[in-house]
Design an enzyme around this catalytic site. Structure first.
Site, PDB file in Angstrom:
ATOM      1  N   CYS A 209      44.989  39.981  37.619  1.00  0.00           N
ATOM      2  CA  CYS A 209      44.354  41.712  37.472  1.00  0.00           C
ATOM      3  C   CYS A 209      43.224  41.671  36.087  1.00  0.00           C
ATOM      4  O   CYS A 209      42.707  41.034  35.229  1.00  0.00           O
ATOM      5  CB  CYS A 209      45.869  42.360  36.131  1.00  0.00           C
ATOM      6  SG  CYS A 209      45.015  44.038  35.470  1.00  0.00           S
TER       7      CYS A 209
ATOM      8  N   HIS B 154      50.667  46.097  43.058  1.00  0.00           N
ATOM      9  CA  HIS B 154      49.408  45.724  41.594  1.00  0.00           C
ATOM     10  C   HIS B 154      48.988  47.841  41.331  1.00  0.00           C
ATOM     11  O   HIS B 154      49.456  47.577  40.453  1.00  0.00           O
ATOM     12  CB  HIS B 154      48.682  44.385  41.997  1.00  0.00           C
ATOM     13  CG  HIS B 154      48.494  44.197  40.923  1.00  0.00           C
ATOM     14  ND1 HIS B 154      48.544  42.990  40.009  1.00  0.00           N
ATOM     15  CD2 HIS B 154      46.979  44.918  40.420  1.00  0.00           C
ATOM     16  CE1 HIS B 154      47.585  43.041  39.060  1.00  0.00           C
ATOM     17  NE2 HIS B 154      46.816  44.705  39.414  1.00  0.00           N
ATOM     18  N   GLU B 155      48.714  47.217  42.422  1.00  0.00           N
ATOM     19  CA  GLU B 155      47.838  49.253  42.325  1.00  0.00           C
ATOM     20  C   GLU B 155      48.396  50.087  42.147  1.00  0.00           C
ATOM     21  O   GLU B 155      48.043  50.856  40.879  1.00  0.00           O
ATOM     22  CB  GLU B 155      46.611  49.389  43.031  1.00  0.00           C
ATOM     23  CG  GLU B 155      45.884  48.460  44.103  1.00  0.00           C
ATOM     24  CD  GLU B 155      45.641  47.784  42.486  1.00  0.00           C
ATOM     25  OE1 GLU B 155      44.739  48.564  41.414  1.00  0.00           O
ATOM     26  OE2 GLU B 155      44.982  46.026  42.113  1.00  0.00           O
TER      27      GLU B 155
ATOM     28  N   HIS C 293      49.185  50.607  38.554  1.00  0.00           N
ATOM     29  CA  HIS C 293      48.472  51.156  37.038  1.00  0.00           C
ATOM     30  C   HIS C 293      48.777  52.206  37.088  1.00  0.00           C
ATOM     31  O   HIS C 293      48.270  53.227  36.315  1.00  0.00           O
ATOM     32  CB  HIS C 293      47.007  50.510  38.133  1.00  0.00           C
ATOM     33  CG  HIS C 293      46.715  48.944  37.862  1.00  0.00           C
ATOM     34  ND1 HIS C 293      46.576  48.935  36.100  1.00  0.00           N
ATOM     35  CD2 HIS C 293      46.214  47.897  38.168  1.00  0.00           C
ATOM     36  CE1 HIS C 293      46.159  47.174  36.343  1.00  0.00           C
ATOM     37  NE2 HIS C 293      45.964  46.748  37.204  1.00  0.00           N
TER      38      HIS C 293
END
Length: 139
Positions: free
Chosen positions: A69, A111-112, A115
């Site tokens: 990341c 993953h995004e 966020h």
């Protein structure tokens, strides 16, 4: 997000440009740039795009692979994620979008999306692994 205007389109373009400016980047979420909106961009293996207000449907099948990341540059760590994901959201014009990903692409989408929920990938590590990760991070 409920307003699909020029400001949103400018944000998506800025996210894309920022993502492409760095090496080995496969995605970038608005909160990583300090923008508290539910938008991310992605680009991997010839597939690129963006999602606004994404909702993810994750497969039961899991796979462990190294993940990194921008929030912890240079560190890769094994993490279990769903092998397949279907992401539904909107594009910068408000049109519905569905994106399906397998393997690494599914990992990028997850993953995004994390966020957008205020999570870093290390937050998904078991506590003992998180401690080892933090001990290996440069000061």
């Amino acid at each position: 997000m409920t307003t699909f205007d020029r400001g949103l389109r400018d944000l998506v373009r800025s996210l894309q440009a920022t993502m492409r400016a760095g090496a080995h980047r496969a995605g970038l979420a608005a909160p990583q740039l300090g923008v508290p909106l539910r938008v991310f961009v992605y680009e991997l293996d010839g597939r690129s795009g963006h999602l606004v207000n994404p909702r993810l449907e994750r497969s039961e099948r899991k796979i462990v692979a190294d993940e990194a990341c921008l929030s912890a540059p240079g560190l890769w760590w094994p993490l279990e994620r769903s092998y397949m994901v279907t992401a539904r959201g909107r594009d910068m014009f408000g049109k519905p979008v569905t994106v399906r990903g397998l393997g690494t692409f599914a990992r990028v989408l997850q993953h995004e999306a994390d966020h957008l929920d205020g999570l870093l990938f290390i937050d998904r590590l078991p506590e003992d692994e998180r401690e080892r990760f933090l001990q290996s991070a440069p000061s």
